[in-house]
Design a protein around this motif. Sequence first.
Motif, mmCIF file in Angstrom:
data_model
loop_
_atom_site.group_PDB
_atom_site.id
_atom_site.type_symbol
_atom_site.label_atom_id
_atom_site.label_comp_id
_atom_site.label_asym_id
_atom_site.label_seq_id
_atom_site.Cartn_x
_atom_site.Cartn_y
_atom_site.Cartn_z
ATOM 1 N N UNK A 1 0.833 -1.195 0.000
ATOM 2 C CA UNK A 1 0.000 0.000 0.000
ATOM 3 C C UNK A 1 0.871 1.249 0.000
ATOM 4 N N UNK A 2 0.262 2.367 -0.358
ATOM 5 C CA UNK A 2 0.946 3.651 -0.259
ATOM 6 C C UNK A 2 1.095 4.031 1.212
ATOM 7 N N UNK A 3 2.078 4.862 1.557
ATOM 8 C CA UNK A 3 2.253 5.265 2.958
ATOM 9 C C UNK A 3 1.013 5.980 3.493
ATOM 10 N N UNK A 4 0.705 5.683 4.758
ATOM 11 C CA UNK A 4 -0.415 6.342 5.465
ATOM 12 C C UNK A 4 -1.727 6.214 4.691
ATOM 13 N N UNK A 5 -1.990 5.026 4.147
ATOM 14 C CA UNK A 5 -3.230 4.798 3.386
ATOM 15 C C UNK A 5 -3.909 3.522 3.854
#
Length: 382
Positions: A316-320
């Motif tokens: 996943x993308x960071x902070x997602x």
Amino acid sequence: MDQGLSSREACERVGINLRTGKRWRNGRNASGKDKARPPILEPLPTAGPSRYLREADRVHIADRLREKASIRTIAAELGRSPSTISREIRRNGTALPGDGHRLAYRPHAAQARADTRRPRPKPRKIGQNPELRGFIQHHLDRKWSPEQICQALRDTFPERPEMHVVHETVYQALYVQGRGELRRELAGALRSGRARRKPHRQANCRQPRFATPMVMISERPAEVEDRAVPGHWEGDLILGKDNASAIGTLVERHTRYVMLLHLPNGRTAEHVRDALVETVQTLPAHLVRSLTWDQGSEMAAHGSFTVATGVPVYFCDPASPWQRGSNENTNGLLRQYFPKGTDLSVHTPEDLVHVAAELNGRPRKTLGWETPAERLHKLIAA
């Protein structure tokens, strides 16, 4: 004229005629017995980087102000922010005689003022004010942070703006060599303990997160997104007291079926990889097509996991967290059994199997009130 007066007004103020003022400003060439004389002040170059207003921009501002154009209109014409135009007028405008609230904007005087302010380095506030410097040094000795010191300055000297600085000014005085405004040893009083500022790397210059390159969620097949094809899993860890213990969680996106990983020896990349390999090998191959995880360090061995099982891992993308919505929801349900702040290492593999069975036996609205276990058994039977 640097103060915003016209040429004639400046000559009258000084007490000379207009022709003499022009000669003083512009210098003169040699003529007969008269020697050449340079201007009193050499003009600074007016053309600068495009991020700064140029003289032509200032002439345009003055012309449009005389035409009663609004600040936003002028900003749009110059391709600038409205705050840039209003700040330029406020900084370089001249108060009209008898009305200090109204400003006259003269472009050439404004350009001269801007050129005068531009040269670097400038004298620093801390270096020029011994009282301010002593106050900051005293509180750094007491282990105060620069931000706390700056707030204390405003509270202690509310009516003295010369004693007010922002915390970045204090950091600059400590870190930037050659200024000498604060004793170098005071940098050791900062909580970071660093005597030099650690620069933040640009995103494109950072070191890769893992030795094996990550495959991001944007490259995941479309069949995973719509949940039509079973076998795509989401994973994460739930952590115990002081992050000293953990349990791995796996959720199948199509059926919401839950499996838990027993991690009695820790949550290092090798421990998580071994637990994942052991769990995945208990399932039919057609029910394990991919795994989606966040960018936690526990997945540093994702490459060897893929080699051992043939299951690709997507990150996943960071902070997602919404990119693993099923897993995040399941982790919230698991906190009924594994509350935050408790030691998770006390739970045996049998305990984890029992908890997973309870979750998989609950009817789910999103499954038409079937249970995850029933939905998975249908897939296995088919």
